[in-house]
Write a protein that holds these residues in place. Structure first.
Motif, PDB file in Angstrom:
ATOM      1  N   ARG A 171     -43.550 -70.594  64.166  1.00  0.00           N
ATOM      2  CA  ARG A 171     -42.308 -70.066  63.584  1.00  0.00           C
ATOM      3  C   ARG A 171     -41.222 -69.920  64.650  1.00  0.00           C
ATOM      4  N   THR A 172     -41.614 -69.506  65.828  1.00  0.00           N
ATOM      5  CA  THR A 172     -40.647 -69.386  66.917  1.00  0.00           C
ATOM      6  C   THR A 172     -40.119 -70.764  67.310  1.00  0.00           C
ATOM      7  N   MET A 173     -41.004 -71.752  67.376  1.00  0.00           N
ATOM      8  CA  MET A 173     -40.565 -73.117  67.686  1.00  0.00           C
ATOM      9  C   MET A 173     -39.646 -73.640  66.588  1.00  0.00           C
ATOM     10  N   SER A 174     -39.979 -73.402  65.328  1.00  0.00           N
ATOM     11  CA  SER A 174     -39.112 -73.833  64.220  1.00  0.00           C
ATOM     12  C   SER A 174     -37.729 -73.218  64.341  1.00  0.00           C
ATOM     13  N   TYR A 175     -37.677 -71.936  64.695  1.00  0.00           N
ATOM     14  CA  TYR A 175     -36.390 -71.263  64.877  1.00  0.00           C
ATOM     15  C   TYR A 175     -35.566 -71.959  65.965  1.00  0.00           C
ATOM     16  N   LEU A 176     -36.188 -72.237  67.110  1.00  0.00           N
ATOM     17  CA  LEU A 176     -35.455 -72.872  68.206  1.00  0.00           C
ATOM     18  C   LEU A 176     -35.000 -74.280  67.855  1.00  0.00           C
ATOM     19  N   ILE A 177     -35.826 -75.022  67.155  1.00  0.00           N
ATOM     20  CA  ILE A 177     -35.439 -76.380  66.755  1.00  0.00           C
ATOM     21  C   ILE A 177     -34.244 -76.322  65.816  1.00  0.00           C
ATOM     22  N   ARG A 178     -34.354 -75.509  64.800  1.00  0.00           N
ATOM     23  CA  ARG A 178     -33.321 -75.422  63.752  1.00  0.00           C
ATOM     24  C   ARG A 178     -32.020 -74.823  64.277  1.00  0.00           C
ATOM     25  N   ASN A 179     -32.108 -73.766  65.071  1.00  0.00           N
ATOM     26  CA  ASN A 179     -30.909 -73.021  65.468  1.00  0.00           C
ATOM     27  C   ASN A 179     -30.389 -73.331  66.861  1.00  0.00           C
ATOM     28  N   ARG A 180     -31.115 -74.115  67.626  1.00  0.00           N
ATOM     29  CA  ARG A 180     -30.648 -74.463  68.961  1.00  0.00           C
ATOM     30  C   ARG A 180     -30.668 -75.973  69.195  1.00  0.00           C
ATOM     31  N   VAL A 181     -31.846 -76.564  69.200  1.00  0.00           N
ATOM     32  CA  VAL A 181     -31.965 -77.975  69.577  1.00  0.00           C
ATOM     33  C   VAL A 181     -31.210 -78.886  68.609  1.00  0.00           C
ATOM     34  N   LEU A 182     -31.354 -78.678  67.310  1.00  0.00           N
ATOM     35  CA  LEU A 182     -30.686 -79.532  66.314  1.00  0.00           C
ATOM     36  C   LEU A 182     -29.427 -78.905  65.719  1.00  0.00           C
TER      37      LEU A 182
END
Length: 190
Positions: A171-182
């Motif tokens: 869930r933490t990785m999903s957050y970073l992908i969605r809200n930062r990386v992409l």
């Protein structure tokens, strides 16, 4: 003077009777071309996503080792590769040719060896990541995106998680992908 009013009758030809291009058709074609994305798009940048590294300073890690966390590192590394590939914004490269060398180096403090390894793969960009575990309740996930040619940091993102479970990590990785990386324009200088 000759009276032509009786001889000149207006003559209209229905548009469907014309075989050529009408002005309306031409305008519709131009509008369609302007509204559709360019067919000749540039290929997405080539991206090397290295396996995440762990810094475990927790007491349980000291006594029992970090076996569950090591499995979670693989889980979130693959999650990141999969979601970035599915986004279509990157061409994610296979790091297998340099994986062993990367595992034997601390990519966060190796003096640019991560850039060298990514360059060997032909990458334009590279992502490294680190998880720092202080305890089972204090864990921090960090993602770093760099330009391989210049070494410039393009984006860095960090998120804390509370809990040491597969779900908390993904869930933490999903957050970073969605809200930062992409996220649109995240990390870009205007």
């Amino acid at each position: 003077m000759t009276n032509l009013s009786g001889h000149a009758t207006p003559h209209f030809v229905p548009a469907h009777a014309l075989g050529g291009i009408t002005i309306v058709r031409a305008l519709m074609v131009i509008a369609a071309l302007l509204l559709t994305p360019s067919i000749a798009r540039a290929d997405p940048p080539k991206l090397a996503v290295f396996d995440f590294e762990l810094i475990d300073t927790s007491l349980p890690g000291e006594f029992y080792g970090s076996k569950p966390e090591e499995a979670r590192l693989v889980l979130i590394s693959e999650q990141l590769r999969k979601e970035l590939t599915e986004s279509g914004r990157f061409q994610v490269l296979d790091i297998a040719p340099v994986r062993d060398a990367a595992r034997h180096a601390n990519l966060q403090a190796c003096g640019g060896c991560d850039l060298k390894l990514a360059g060997e793969l032909g990458a334009d960009l590279e992502i490294t990541g680190m998880v720092q575990k202080v305890s089972n309740l204090i864990i921090n996930l960090n993602v770093y995106l760099r330009d391989v040619k210049t070494g410039q940091m393009i984006m860095s993102a960090s998120a804390d998680m509370r809990g040491n479970t597969d779900e908390a990590w993904t869930r933490t990785m999903s957050y970073l992908i969605r809200n930062r990386v992409l996220a649109p324009n995240y990390g870009r200088r205007e």
